[in-house]
Design a protein around this motif. Structure first.
Motif, PDB file in Angstrom:
ATOM      1  N   THR A  49       0.870  -1.181   0.000  1.00  0.00           N
ATOM      2  CA  THR A  49       0.000   0.000   0.000  1.00  0.00           C
ATOM      3  C   THR A  49       0.900   1.223   0.000  1.00  0.00           C
ATOM      4  O   THR A  49       1.231   1.774   1.044  1.00  0.00           O
ATOM      5  N   LEU A  50       1.326   1.619  -1.185  1.00  0.00           N
ATOM      6  CA  LEU A  50       2.399   2.597  -1.322  1.00  0.00           C
ATOM      7  C   LEU A  50       1.903   4.029  -1.157  1.00  0.00           C
ATOM      8  O   LEU A  50       0.826   4.391  -1.615  1.00  0.00           O
ATOM      9  N   LEU A  88       1.071   3.295  10.453  1.00  0.00           N
ATOM     10  CA  LEU A  88      -0.210   3.571   9.801  1.00  0.00           C
ATOM     11  C   LEU A  88      -1.195   2.423   9.997  1.00  0.00           C
ATOM     12  O   LEU A  88      -2.391   2.655  10.216  1.00  0.00           O
ATOM     13  N   VAL A  89      -0.703   1.201   9.895  1.00  0.00           N
ATOM     14  CA  VAL A  89      -1.571   0.030  10.098  1.00  0.00           C
ATOM     15  C   VAL A  89      -2.209   0.093  11.481  1.00  0.00           C
ATOM     16  O   VAL A  89      -3.418  -0.135  11.644  1.00  0.00           O
ATOM     17  N   HIS A  90      -1.418   0.414  12.498  1.00  0.00           N
ATOM     18  CA  HIS A  90      -1.950   0.501  13.860  1.00  0.00           C
ATOM     19  C   HIS A  90      -2.768   1.771  14.072  1.00  0.00           C
ATOM     20  O   HIS A  90      -3.787   1.749  14.772  1.00  0.00           O
ATOM     21  N   ASP A  91      -2.348   2.871  13.475  1.00  0.00           N
ATOM     22  CA  ASP A  91      -3.072   4.135  13.618  1.00  0.00           C
ATOM     23  C   ASP A  91      -4.509   4.025  13.098  1.00  0.00           C
ATOM     24  O   ASP A  91      -5.420   4.670  13.611  1.00  0.00           O
ATOM     25  N   PRO A 100     -11.279   3.576   7.629  1.00  0.00           N
ATOM     26  CA  PRO A 100     -11.453   2.474   6.691  1.00  0.00           C
ATOM     27  C   PRO A 100     -10.613   2.576   5.424  1.00  0.00           C
ATOM     28  O   PRO A 100     -10.570   1.641   4.625  1.00  0.00           O
ATOM     29  N   GLN A 101      -9.960   3.721   5.213  1.00  0.00           N
ATOM     30  CA  GLN A 101      -9.246   3.935   3.956  1.00  0.00           C
ATOM     31  C   GLN A 101      -7.872   4.524   4.217  1.00  0.00           C
ATOM     32  O   GLN A 101      -7.693   5.377   5.067  1.00  0.00           O
ATOM     33  N   ARG A 102      -6.888   4.033   3.451  1.00  0.00           N
ATOM     34  CA  ARG A 102      -5.524   4.558   3.574  1.00  0.00           C
ATOM     35  C   ARG A 102      -4.863   4.438   2.206  1.00  0.00           C
ATOM     36  O   ARG A 102      -4.889   3.398   1.571  1.00  0.00           O
ATOM     37  N   ARG A 103      -4.286   5.532   1.745  1.00  0.00           N
ATOM     38  CA  ARG A 103      -3.556   5.548   0.485  1.00  0.00           C
ATOM     39  C   ARG A 103      -4.411   5.033  -0.677  1.00  0.00           C
ATOM     40  O   ARG A 103      -3.936   4.315  -1.561  1.00  0.00           O
ATOM     41  N   GLY A 104      -5.698   5.389  -0.624  1.00  0.00           N
ATOM     42  CA  GLY A 104      -6.595   5.098  -1.731  1.00  0.00           C
ATOM     43  C   GLY A 104      -7.181   3.705  -1.781  1.00  0.00           C
ATOM     44  O   GLY A 104      -7.836   3.342  -2.763  1.00  0.00           O
ATOM     45  N   GLN A 241      -8.760  13.228  -2.868  1.00  0.00           N
ATOM     46  CA  GLN A 241      -7.431  13.835  -2.967  1.00  0.00           C
ATOM     47  C   GLN A 241      -6.453  13.216  -1.991  1.00  0.00           C
ATOM     48  O   GLN A 241      -5.287  12.976  -2.315  1.00  0.00           O
ATOM     49  N   LEU A 242      -6.921  12.942  -0.781  1.00  0.00           N
ATOM     50  CA  LEU A 242      -6.037  12.462   0.281  1.00  0.00           C
ATOM     51  C   LEU A 242      -5.761  10.969   0.211  1.00  0.00           C
ATOM     52  O   LEU A 242      -4.748  10.498   0.727  1.00  0.00           O
ATOM     53  N   GLY A 243      -6.679  10.207  -0.371  1.00  0.00           N
ATOM     54  CA  GLY A 243      -6.551   8.753  -0.344  1.00  0.00           C
ATOM     55  C   GLY A 243      -6.897   8.167   1.006  1.00  0.00           C
ATOM     56  O   GLY A 243      -6.644   6.995   1.284  1.00  0.00           O
ATOM     57  N   LYS A 244      -7.466   8.996   1.888  1.00  0.00           N
ATOM     58  CA  LYS A 244      -7.941   8.570   3.206  1.00  0.00           C
ATOM     59  C   LYS A 244      -9.118   9.466   3.561  1.00  0.00           C
ATOM     60  O   LYS A 244      -9.424  10.426   2.845  1.00  0.00           O
ATOM     61  N   THR A 245      -9.788   9.172   4.656  1.00  0.00           N
ATOM     62  CA  THR A 245     -10.985   9.917   5.020  1.00  0.00           C
ATOM     63  C   THR A 245     -10.641  11.331   5.449  1.00  0.00           C
ATOM     64  O   THR A 245      -9.899  11.536   6.415  1.00  0.00           O
TER      65      THR A 245
END
Length: 303
Positions: A49-50, A88-91, A100-104, A241-245
């Motif tokens: 998850t780049l 990030l996984v733990h955050d 529910p979303q990270r890096r798109g 834009q952010l790829g996260k909430t």
């Protein structure tokens, strides 16, 4: 600080991603094969998850500023990014930010489950150390300096850095922090690893202690600018834009630079700190256009 310089930062990030993403792809493939099963797939998913690659780019730029030239620095940059990925996984876990979303794409605990994501985060730390050790051997870094580099990385990720900052961040939810308290949270939660990226790159390149000190100050200052820019984006950008909430800070009643200074005030503070980071390079007589470009990118970015 001009947007033209920020564009140069985009180019540097792209170059760093080419090097680092290839290294991370090898790590993901190895974990999928060696660990196997659901856990192996989850580890590979998290590693794959780049992100933007700011921390790896800082490692590589600092390394080159110190005179390093080997592409094997990509392994060191990948180790720093693996530590960031663990955080990030733990955050994102339900017990923390519950995102529910990270890096798109779906976060690791959504794509798999909470126990698996929790294990993934813990396991990425020793994986990062393994990757770091291998890369430093390829760079022919001596044992004493290699130990110093590992110590910098692990301190930045531990109770005095990211872990401690995350603890303070959770404890502060629903409270109105003053600016000094907020800076303490984010110098640890976000700034510690960014500063470490600069120090680690410098040490890997054989930098003498005076140069390490200058790049440490640069990283410490630009790390705080990075967090302030993040706060502004959380308040002004979209989830796409952010790829996260977007808007999570307000939803979780967190004190931010925006809640204290307002959007424009926070933006001005980010620019001020980026300029201060450049001043630290000038004062130390360090010619580092690549680091200057990254500092500009950090405060001008749109995601």
């Amino acid at each position: 600080m001009s947007e033209a310089v920020a564009t140069e930062g985009d180019r540097l990030l792209a170059d760093a991603r080419i090097l680092t993403d290839a290294e991370l792809a090898r790590v993901a493939a190895r974990l999928r094969g060696e660990v196997g099963g659901t856990l192996g797939e989850a580890l590979a998913y998290a590693v794959g998850t780049l992100g933007k690659g700011v921390r790896p780019a800082l490692v590589i730029a600092a390394y080159r500023t110190a005179g390093g030239r080997s592409d094997a620095i990509a392994g060191v940059a990948a180790a720093v990014e693996l530590v960031h990925t663990y955080s990030l996984v733990h955050d994102d876990l339900p017990c923390m930010d519950d995102d529910p979303q990270r890096r798109g794409r779906p976060t690791t605990h959504v794509a798999f489950d909470v126990p698996t994501a929790t294990r993934v985060g813990f396991l990425l730390v020793p994986v990062a150390v393994e990757v770091l050790t291998d890369a430093l051997a390829r760079l022919d870094v001596d044992v004493a300096r290699a130990g110093r580099i590992a110590s910098v990385l692990l301190r930045a990720s531990g109770i005095g850095g990211m872990v401690g900052g995350q603890w303070l961040d959770l404890a502060a939810e629903g409270q109105a922090l003053d600016l000094a308290a907020l800076q303490n949270v984010h110098r640890r939660k976000t700034g510690a690893l960014i500063e470490a990226a600069c120090v680690i790159g410098a040490l890997a390149g054989g930098a003498p202690d005076p140069l390490v000190a200058v790049l440490s100050e640069f990283g410490r200052t630009v790390g705080l600018a990075f967090q302030i820019a993040d706060d502004v984006l959380d308040a002004t950008a979209t989830s796409a834009q952010l790829g996260k909430t977007a808007g999570r800070d307000a939803t979780m009643a967190k004190s931010t630079y925006v809640s204290i200074l307002g959007v424009e005030g926070a933006r001005r503070e980010a620019f001020r700190l980026a300029d201060l980071a450049l001043t630290s390079l000038e004062r130390g007589r360090v010619d580092a256009p690549s680091l200057a470009s990254l500092a500009s990118y950090i405060v001008h970015r749109q995601s």
